[in-house]
Design an enzyme around this catalytic site. Structure first.
Site, PDB file in Angstrom:
ATOM      1  N   HIS A   1      -6.411  -8.885   9.656  1.00 39.74           N
ATOM      2  CA  HIS A   1      -7.277  -8.038   8.819  1.00 39.74           C
ATOM      3  C   HIS A   1      -8.218  -8.872   7.940  1.00 39.74           C
ATOM      4  O   HIS A   1      -8.762  -8.367   6.967  1.00 39.74           O
ATOM      5  CB  HIS A   1      -6.432  -7.095   7.955  1.00 39.74           C
ATOM      6  CG  HIS A   1      -5.779  -6.020   8.758  1.00 39.74           C
ATOM      7  ND1 HIS A   1      -4.684  -5.303   8.320  1.00 39.74           N
ATOM      8  CD2 HIS A   1      -6.053  -5.533   9.993  1.00 39.74           C
ATOM      9  CE1 HIS A   1      -4.327  -4.431   9.255  1.00 39.74           C
ATOM     10  NE2 HIS A   1      -5.138  -4.556  10.275  1.00 39.74           N
TER      11      HIS A   1
ATOM     12  N   PHE B   1       0.826  -1.212   0.000  1.00 38.92           N
ATOM     13  CA  PHE B   1       0.000   0.000   0.000  1.00 38.92           C
ATOM     14  C   PHE B   1       0.855   1.254   0.000  1.00 38.92           C
ATOM     15  O   PHE B   1       0.586   2.196  -0.736  1.00 38.92           O
ATOM     16  CB  PHE B   1      -0.930   0.002   1.227  1.00 38.92           C
ATOM     17  CG  PHE B   1      -2.195  -0.780   1.019  1.00 38.92           C
ATOM     18  CD1 PHE B   1      -2.471  -1.403  -0.187  1.00 38.92           C
ATOM     19  CD2 PHE B   1      -3.135  -0.872   2.036  1.00 38.92           C
ATOM     20  CE1 PHE B   1      -3.642  -2.109  -0.387  1.00 38.92           C
ATOM     21  CE2 PHE B   1      -4.324  -1.576   1.851  1.00 38.92           C
ATOM     22  CZ  PHE B   1      -4.571  -2.199   0.645  1.00 38.92           C
TER      23      PHE B   1
ATOM     24  N   SER C   1       5.180  -1.433   7.159  1.00 41.71           N
ATOM     25  CA  SER C   1       5.544  -0.041   7.460  1.00 41.71           C
ATOM     26  C   SER C   1       5.236   0.298   8.920  1.00 41.71           C
ATOM     27  O   SER C   1       5.649   1.342   9.401  1.00 41.71           O
ATOM     28  CB  SER C   1       4.772   0.903   6.541  1.00 41.71           C
ATOM     29  OG  SER C   1       3.377   0.798   6.814  1.00 41.71           O
TER      30      SER C   1
ATOM     31  N   CYS D   1     -22.048 -11.953   4.725  1.00 40.95           N
ATOM     32  CA  CYS D   1     -23.390 -11.371   4.703  1.00 40.95           C
ATOM     33  C   CYS D   1     -23.693 -10.790   6.075  1.00 40.95           C
ATOM     34  O   CYS D   1     -23.588 -11.477   7.088  1.00 40.95           O
ATOM     35  CB  CYS D   1     -24.436 -12.430   4.364  1.00 40.95           C
ATOM     36  SG  CYS D   1     -26.105 -11.764   4.517  1.00 40.95           S
TER      37      CYS D   1
ATOM     38  N   ILE E   1      -4.086 -10.008   3.559  1.00 40.77           N
ATOM     39  CA  ILE E   1      -5.418 -10.559   3.322  1.00 40.77           C
ATOM     40  C   ILE E   1      -5.391 -11.511   2.125  1.00 40.77           C
ATOM     41  O   ILE E   1      -6.424 -11.870   1.584  1.00 40.77           O
ATOM     42  CB  ILE E   1      -6.432  -9.412   3.076  1.00 40.77           C
ATOM     43  CG1 ILE E   1      -5.970  -8.512   1.910  1.00 40.77           C
ATOM     44  CG2 ILE E   1      -6.616  -8.575   4.332  1.00 40.77           C
ATOM     45  CD1 ILE E   1      -6.988  -7.447   1.513  1.00 40.77           C
TER      46      ILE E   1
HETATM   47  P1  NAD Z   1       2.498  -1.208   3.883  1.00 39.14           P
HETATM   48  O1  NAD Z   1       2.213  -1.146   2.413  1.00 39.14           O
HETATM   49  O2  NAD Z   1       2.078  -0.071   4.728  1.00 39.14           O
HETATM   50  O3  NAD Z   1       4.066  -1.437   4.112  1.00 39.14           O
HETATM   51  C1  NAD Z   1       4.789  -2.410   3.417  1.00 39.14           C
HETATM   52  C2  NAD Z   1       6.262  -2.211   3.725  1.00 39.14           C
HETATM   53  O4  NAD Z   1       6.976  -3.259   3.122  1.00 39.14           O
HETATM   54  C3  NAD Z   1       6.825  -0.884   3.183  1.00 39.14           C
HETATM   55  O5  NAD Z   1       7.464  -0.216   4.241  1.00 39.14           O
HETATM   56  C4  NAD Z   1       7.829  -1.326   2.105  1.00 39.14           C
HETATM   57  O6  NAD Z   1       8.977  -0.525   2.089  1.00 39.14           O
HETATM   58  C5  NAD Z   1       8.160  -2.750   2.543  1.00 39.14           C
HETATM   59  N1  NAD Z   1       8.490  -3.681   1.460  1.00 39.14           N
HETATM   60  C6  NAD Z   1       7.852  -3.852   0.266  1.00 39.14           C
HETATM   61  N2  NAD Z   1       8.371  -4.879  -0.417  1.00 39.14           N
HETATM   62  C7  NAD Z   1       9.405  -5.368   0.351  1.00 39.14           C
HETATM   63  C8  NAD Z   1      10.336  -6.446   0.185  1.00 39.14           C
HETATM   64  N3  NAD Z   1      10.295  -7.254  -0.883  1.00 39.14           N
HETATM   65  N4  NAD Z   1      11.247  -6.642   1.175  1.00 39.14           N
HETATM   66  C9  NAD Z   1      11.304  -5.848   2.261  1.00 39.14           C
HETATM   67  N5  NAD Z   1      10.418  -4.820   2.484  1.00 39.14           N
HETATM   68  C10 NAD Z   1       9.476  -4.595   1.532  1.00 39.14           C
HETATM   69  O7  NAD Z   1       1.899  -2.580   4.408  1.00 39.14           O
HETATM   70  P2  NAD Z   1       1.390  -3.021   5.837  1.00 39.14           P
HETATM   71  O8  NAD Z   1       2.283  -2.482   6.895  1.00 39.14           O
HETATM   72  O9  NAD Z   1       1.122  -4.471   5.755  1.00 39.14           O
HETATM   73  O10 NAD Z   1      -0.004  -2.278   5.999  1.00 39.14           O
HETATM   74  C11 NAD Z   1      -0.880  -2.186   4.909  1.00 39.14           C
HETATM   75  C12 NAD Z   1      -2.277  -2.720   5.069  1.00 39.14           C
HETATM   76  O11 NAD Z   1      -2.658  -3.079   3.760  1.00 39.14           O
HETATM   77  C13 NAD Z   1      -2.455  -3.959   5.865  1.00 39.14           C
HETATM   78  O12 NAD Z   1      -3.541  -3.713   6.663  1.00 39.14           O
HETATM   79  C14 NAD Z   1      -2.829  -5.071   4.883  1.00 39.14           C
HETATM   80  O13 NAD Z   1      -4.022  -5.701   5.287  1.00 39.14           O
HETATM   81  C15 NAD Z   1      -3.142  -4.386   3.599  1.00 39.14           C
HETATM   82  N6  NAD Z   1      -2.512  -4.950   2.371  1.00 39.14           N
HETATM   83  C16 NAD Z   1      -2.389  -6.288   2.209  1.00 39.14           C
HETATM   84  C17 NAD Z   1      -1.793  -6.803   1.063  1.00 39.14           C
HETATM   85  C18 NAD Z   1      -1.678  -8.289   0.936  1.00 39.14           C
HETATM   86  O14 NAD Z   1      -2.479  -9.017   1.505  1.00 39.14           O
HETATM   87  N7  NAD Z   1      -0.661  -8.791   0.219  1.00 39.14           N
HETATM   88  C19 NAD Z   1      -1.316  -5.957   0.067  1.00 39.14           C
HETATM   89  C20 NAD Z   1      -1.468  -4.569   0.255  1.00 39.14           C
HETATM   90  C21 NAD Z   1      -2.053  -4.085   1.426  1.00 39.14           C
END
Ligand code: NAD
Length: 239
Positions: A114, A27, A184, A122, A96
């Site tokens: 999450h 994100f 993050s 529903c 998720i």
């Molecule tokens: P975030 O996007 O806020 O942070 C992700 C972090 O990962 C960033 O700081 C980034 O620099 C780092 N990053 C990205 N790729 C990397 C890699 N290969 N190696 C090391 N670091 C890496 O994500 P968050 O803290 O999980 O919070 C975001 C919210 O969004 C969560 O609530 C989640 O539910 C949701 N989300 C989930 C997914 C998924 O399920 N894959 C994807 C996007 C967002």
């Protein structure tokens, strides 16, 4: 790494960074989802006020994430394998996408805090259905009772599932080491877990490509890609 070698009650807190190597954008990273979508569109109030508009955008987001075609990467596999160790206390994931379970993670040691994007719920009959029931009619009606369907993941403005949050807090209090993997640490209340663990004397290791608010409190920072770093760290620490 010594902290990880010495750990006997390891708690992992993972985020979207664990899945970028599987092709799912995060994100808040450089090409993250919020550079193309407005997060306010995914607030629970938006869903209540305009379910049709909400679902139209949600379907676009789901197309972009394309979870059905994503495969677990080396970070998912290493953590799934480590989860069988008696030294592995638990794992709270914010993701998720279901990829840790698909990699074979121990179910009782994983909390998807999450929820899951693979399902919808529903609000009238409280049943869960596969996301695929969302189709031509918007907003989508419940296939059983016609009631309103909500994504199976937690929306902004919604509380976390009570049982999942209680389990996460218990683990944070009991852990001797918290390993953050690809988060993050910006989304609360999950971002409060490192503070809780630190208060109880746990060590903190953060594996994330970019800085977080907890970096100053960490025993060690790992800046490389988690799909390369985390398998090596776990292997070297005997997990
Ligand atoms: P975030 O996007 O806020 O942070 C992700 C972090 O990962 C960033 O700081 C980034 O620099 C780092 N990053 C990205 N790729 C990397 C890699 N290969 N190696 C090391 N670091 C890496 O994500 P968050 O803290 O999980 O919070 C975001 C919210 O969004 C969560 O609530 C989640 O539910 C949701 N989300 C989930 C997914 C998924 O399920 N894959 C994807 C996007 C967002």
């Amino acid at each position: 790494m010594r902290a990880l070698q010495e750990s006997r009650r390891l708690l992992v807190l993972s985020g979207a960074g664990a899945s970028t190597a599987s092709g799912i954008p995060d994100f808040r990273g450089a090409s993250g989802v919020w550079s193309r979508f407005d997060p306010r569109e995914f607030h629970v109030e938006r869903w209540r006020a305009d379910p049709e508009g909400f679902w139209r955008l949600r379907m676009r987001l789901m197309e972009e994430l394309d979870l059905a075609h994503a495969k677990p990467n080396a970070a998912h596999e290493a953590l799934a394998s480590a989860s069988a160790s008696p030294r592995f206390l638990g794992h709270v994931t914010q993701n998720i996408d279901g990829l840790f379970l698909r990699a074979g993670h121990q179910e009782e040691r994983l909390v998807e805090i999450h929820g899951t994007a693979a399902k919808v719920r529903c609000l009238a009959c409280d049943r869960f259905f596969p996301y695929e029931v969302v189709g031509a009619t918007l907003p989508p009606p419940c296939p059983q009772c016609g009631g309103p369907l909500k994504p199976g993941s937690v929306l902004f403005g919604e509380p976390l599932p009570a049982g999942a949050w209680a389990q996460a807090q218990r683990w944070a209090r009991d852990a001797d080491l918290l390993l953050v993997v690809g988060s993050s640490l910006e989304v609360t209340p999950v971002a409060l877990l490192p503070g809780l663990a630190l208060e109880r004397g746990a060590r903190l290791v953060i594996a994330n490509a970019t800085p977080t608010r907890y970096d100053a409190h960490a025993d060690a920072l790992v800046r490389g890609a988690v799909e390369a770093e985390v398998p090596a760290l776990l292997r070297a620490a005997g997990f």
